[in-house]
Design an enzyme around this catalytic site. Structure first.
Site, PDB file in Angstrom:
ATOM      1  CD  GLU A   1      91.507  24.661 -66.935  1.00  0.00           C
ATOM      2  OE1 GLU A   1      90.850  24.702 -67.979  1.00  0.00           O
ATOM      3  OE2 GLU A   1      91.419  25.531 -66.029  1.00  0.00           O
TER       4      GLU A   1
ATOM      5  CE  LYS B   1      87.111  25.056 -69.138  1.00  0.00           C
ATOM      6  NZ  LYS B   1      88.303  25.880 -68.811  1.00  0.00           N
TER       7      LYS B   1
ATOM      8  CB  CYS C   1      88.538  25.857 -64.983  1.00  0.00           C
ATOM      9  SG  CYS C   1      89.174  27.464 -64.392  1.00  0.00           S
TER      10      CYS C   1
END
Length: 274
Positions: free
Chosen positions: A44, A117, A154
């Site tokens: 990430e 995200k 994540c």
């Protein structure tokens, strides 16, 4: 399309300037490709330090456009080696002052997916809502040189619905770029990734960073998980690649013998959308 290839999770140690991190990532992608990898996943926001517990306006200096240096490297090596690379950047959007935590999938040099995200933490030392605007699109799968691949990022591993969305879209591989540093969560971290693999009958390729970065000690443990949740390859600490074979036929067989997708009852789950 059934694809049998190899997948690699790239793990990077912390403390590098962006240009050096990009060069290190490139060298590890090249190594993975030399070892037969058709899919490579980067951590990430791999080229920059990750967010620290206290919001810092100076951090915005690490943002880059979609065609910035991180993705330029990923696109070039993807095309030159004929592979799929999942990159991850701190994206500066078109509207001034708007930023995103963004994963970009390059297949044979072509940008085939941009995923922003959509679930952002503001807890446990990760004030991401201060920096990023959440994405508005659900995770999905896309055809690549390595089969049908989808990405979550994540914190999103905590949400079973997101990996399921990739599986329902035909995904055979779930790419998970992460920046995970909470030592008490390490066992839960692997449990969640294995559960995503088992529940959805797919491969999971998770790439993390490693080492102490200001207040955060990233625990590495980048790995490739099989569709039965088994750890096929893992890097514990430092720079390296976890690389393993992925077999589309095995995904199909697994979904026949454990037909969780077939036996879903979506009409009973309407309360989950509250």
């Amino acid at each position: 399309m059934t694809v049998t290839t190899r997948a690699a999770a790239v793990q990077l140690s912390v403390g590098h300037a962006p240009a050096d991190a990009i060069a290190l990532a490139l060298s590890l992608i090249e190594r993975a490709a030399d070892e037969g990898a058709g899919l490579v996943v980067l951590p990430e926001i791999f080229a920059a330090p990750f967010v620290q517990p206290e919001p810092d306006p100076d951090y915005f200096a690490y943002a880059e456009k979609l065609d910035g240096p991180s993705n330029a490297m990923a696109a070039e090596v993807s095309k030159r080696r004929g592979i799929t690379v999942v990159s991850s950047i701190f994206e500066e959007r078109e509207v001034a002052g708007v930023y995103a935590n963004t994963a970009c999938t390059f297949s044979n040099g072509e940008l085939v997916q941009v995923y922003r995200k959509s679930h952002l933490p503001f807890s446990n030392g990760f004030p991401e809502k201060f920096y990023f605007r959440p994405g508005d699109e659900a995770p999905s799968a896309v055809d690549t040189t390595a089969g049908r691949v989808g990405t979550i990022i994540c914190y999103e591993r905590h949400f079973p619905e997101l990996g399921r969305a990739v599986a329902l879209d035909g995904g055979t591989v779930l790419a998970v770029p992460v920046a995970c540093a909470s030592a008490p969560m390490k066992d839960v971290f692997q449990l969640e990734l294995r559960a995503q693999a088992v529940a959805n009958g797919l491969y999971v390729v998770c790439a993390n960073r490693s080492g102490l970065e200001v207040a955060k000690d990233y625990f590495g443990t980048s790995a490739v998980y099989g569709p039965s949740g088994e750890i096929l390859a893992q890097v514990d600490d430092g720079d390296g690649i976890a690389i393993a074979d992925i077999d589309g036929d095995l995904v199909a067989r697994t979904r026949r013998t454990r037909p969780f997708l077939r036996d879903r009852r979506p009409e009973l789950y309407t309360s989950l959308a509250r």
